[in-house]
Motif scaffolding. Structure first.
Motif, short mmCIF file in Angstrom:
data_model
loop_
_atom_site.label_atom_id
_atom_site.label_comp_id
_atom_site.label_asym_id
_atom_site.label_seq_id
_atom_site.Cartn_x
_atom_site.Cartn_y
_atom_site.Cartn_z
N GLU A 140 2.54 -10.72 14.52
CA GLU A 140 2.24 -9.31 14.28
C GLU A 140 2.74 -8.44 15.43
O GLU A 140 3.23 -7.33 15.23
N ASP A 141 2.60 -8.97 16.63
CA ASP A 141 3.05 -8.24 17.80
C ASP A 141 4.55 -7.99 17.75
O ASP A 141 5.03 -6.91 18.11
N ALA A 142 5.29 -8.99 17.29
CA ALA A 142 6.75 -8.87 17.25
C ALA A 142 7.20 -7.76 16.33
O ALA A 142 8.07 -6.95 16.68
N LEU A 152 11.85 -10.10 21.68
CA LEU A 152 12.18 -11.49 21.99
C LEU A 152 11.20 -12.01 23.04
O LEU A 152 10.87 -11.30 24.01
N TYR A 153 10.75 -13.24 22.87
CA TYR A 153 9.71 -13.83 23.73
C TYR A 153 10.25 -15.09 24.41
O TYR A 153 10.77 -15.99 23.74
N TYR A 154 10.11 -15.14 25.73
CA TYR A 154 10.51 -16.32 26.50
C TYR A 154 9.26 -17.12 26.78
O TYR A 154 8.34 -16.65 27.48
N TYR A 164 11.36 -13.45 16.15
CA TYR A 164 10.71 -13.29 14.86
C TYR A 164 11.39 -12.25 13.97
O TYR A 164 11.04 -12.13 12.79
N VAL A 165 12.33 -11.46 14.51
CA VAL A 165 12.89 -10.34 13.75
C VAL A 165 14.41 -10.25 13.79
O VAL A 165 15.00 -9.23 13.44
N GLY A 166 15.07 -11.31 14.24
CA GLY A 166 16.53 -11.29 14.28
C GLY A 166 17.11 -10.63 15.51
O GLY A 166 18.29 -10.28 15.55
N GLY A 167 16.29 -10.44 16.53
CA GLY A 167 16.75 -9.75 17.73
C GLY A 167 17.78 -10.52 18.52
O GLY A 167 18.67 -9.92 19.16
N PHE A 168 17.69 -11.85 18.52
CA PHE A 168 18.64 -12.65 19.30
C PHE A 168 20.06 -12.42 18.80
O PHE A 168 20.99 -12.23 19.60
N GLU A 169 20.24 -12.41 17.50
CA GLU A 169 21.57 -12.18 16.93
C GLU A 169 22.03 -10.75 17.20
O GLU A 169 23.21 -10.50 17.49
N ASP A 170 21.11 -9.78 17.15
CA ASP A 170 21.47 -8.39 17.43
C ASP A 170 21.92 -8.22 18.88
O ASP A 170 22.85 -7.47 19.16
#
Length: 443
Positions: A140-142, A152-154, A164-170
């Motif tokens: 939910e936080d993401a 993005l969470y490390y 959780y939302v495709g941020g790494f690819e973005d």
């Protein structure tokens, strides 16, 4: 940490992707030791805790984060119980600050998207989020974060990146994309529009078309934001080394008129484009100073940003037959007053800003040279004059004269045993001669 699809507000939810240590470039040695200490203590106490947001994003693109924020399932009170050096702050967003000398590690509790009535959330009737202290899961936080690149969470336990939302690819594609419906997210917090421009400028990212489309339409919503908050956002945009790109982004996406209405109007009316050339060149110089580690004054910055508005107001007053000196004072006051309705410029910056403007007329007179050289704003005003030469070569003669005058003064000071400059960076005043009285004595 639970692994499941988040209840994403986006039209196409993205399942959790775990990027293992060998799949990304983040190393613990690039993370603040204090942040690592907080992460391990939370983990050892049985809580989930991850490095999150801008630090993860910046590390992925090879940057060096200044701040390291942590997200956890521990409540602010539980975080405070673990750290004696912790203080709780905020009303709109309740946060824990763990203080290590001059470094602050910000710890936020995972927040939820929906409120079942047990939390603390308040929405303005227009959709603006006034308070958001409803705690939830990491999923939910993401999805309640603003941009995918910031969600993005490390994870410290296995050194993976959780997406959780495709941020790494973005981030890999260098695209800034809002999570959820862009218009709704901007209405929640209109300052997100400025953040989109600022982050795109800082990271050299493009803004996703769907994220960019509402910006011109919703720009007037910025007037609902607190002027003090817009001032802080201006400092982030223009004093972090990406001023020129931020300005161009504001222009491109229709936000300049909402933030600096009179400047935007003056630039549109200036057919020669000279004022815009000066402004852009000044912002480019600001970026160069930041890159070189040199100080940049907010007073000089706002003198530059509002100069087109001042010039336009001055011309209008002089056209009404007002005396030049009076017109200059009135123009400076009016532009400052009007801008304060949008951006809360503190008096400690607005006063020297006006002095920089008002000193410009004295450079062409060349009277009382020593007195002008001794003025505490002379250096800033002269730099401003030199910048005006970019817009109009008619100032070249004045620039040359005052540059030579400074050299003469420095030479005089050296011969007198000084170094030519005082600690503030302004030339020292000449020693005043004692006036002879009519009775022959001095006094």
């Amino acid at each position: 940490m639970p692994i499941q699809d988040p209840p994403s507000p986006a039209s196409a939810p993205v399942a959790l992707q775990v990027i293992p240590r060998e799949g990304h470039n983040i190393s613990r040695k690039d993370i603040s030791p204090n942040a690592v200490r907080v992460l391990y203590r939370l983990r050892d106490a049985g809580f989930a805790a991850c490095l999150v947001g801008g630090a993860v994003r910046d590390l992925l693109v090879g940057g060096k984060p200044k701040d390291f924020d942590i997200a956890t399932d521990a409540t602010p009170e539980e975080v405070k119980s673990l750290f004696r050096n912790c203080r709780l702050i905020g009303r709109r967003f309740r946060l824990a600050h763990v203080v290590f000398g001059r470094e602050i590690i910000e710890v936020a509790t995972f927040r939820a998207n929906t409120d079942d009535g047990s939390g603390d959330r308040e929405l303005h009737e227009g959709g603006r989020l006034l308070r958001d202290n409803v705690y939830g899961t990491i999923e939910e936080d993401a999805v309640r974060r603003d941009f995918t690149a910031n969600a993005l969470y490390y994870a410290i336990e296995d050194f993976s990146v959780r997406d959780y939302v495709g941020g790494f690819e973005d981030v890999r594609n260098r695209v800034l994309k809002l999570i959820g419906d862009p218009e709704a997210r901007y209405r929640e917090d209109p300052v997100r529009m400025l953040r989109a421009v600022r982050l795109a400028a800082k990271l050299d990212f493009s803004i996703d078309p769907a994220t960019a489309e509402p910006l011109p339409r919703l720009a007037p919503l910025l007037r609902e934001s607190a002027p003090a908050r817009l001032f802080e956002e201006c400092l982030k945009m223009f004093l972090s080394g990406h001023a020129e790109a931020s300005f161009l982004g504001l222009e491109k996406h229709g936000l300049l008129a909402a933030l600096f209405p009179e400047t935007a109007a003056a630039l549109a009316a200036n057919r020669s484009g000279a004022l815009r050339r000066m402004l852009v060149e000044g912002l480019r110089g600001t970026d160069a100073r930041v890159a070189a580690g040199e100080p940049v004054s907010p007073a000089f910055l706002f003198a530059l940003l509002l100069w087109p508005a001042y010039c336009r107001q001055l011309m209008a007053l002089q056209a009404q037959g007002m005396h030049a000196a009076e017109a200059q004072r009135r123009a400076a006051d009016r532009v400052t007053l009007h801008q304060l309705q949008v951006v809360a410029l503190p008096r400690r910056f607005s006063t020297p800003m006006q002095e920089i403007w008002l000193l410009q007329s004295r450079f062409g007179q060349r009277k009382r040279v020593g007195r002008l050289l001794a003025h505490p704003r002379f250096r800033a005003a002269f730099d401003f004059l030199a910048l005006r030469e970019v817009a109009s070569p008619e100032h070249a003669e004045d620039v040359a004269f005052w540059r030579e005058a400074q050299g003469d003064l420095a030479q005089d000071a050296t011969e007198a045993g000084g170094d030519g400059d005082d600690e503030a960076g302004a030339p020292p005043a000449r020693r005043r001669r004692r006036r002879r009285r009519s009775d022959g004595r001095t006094g």
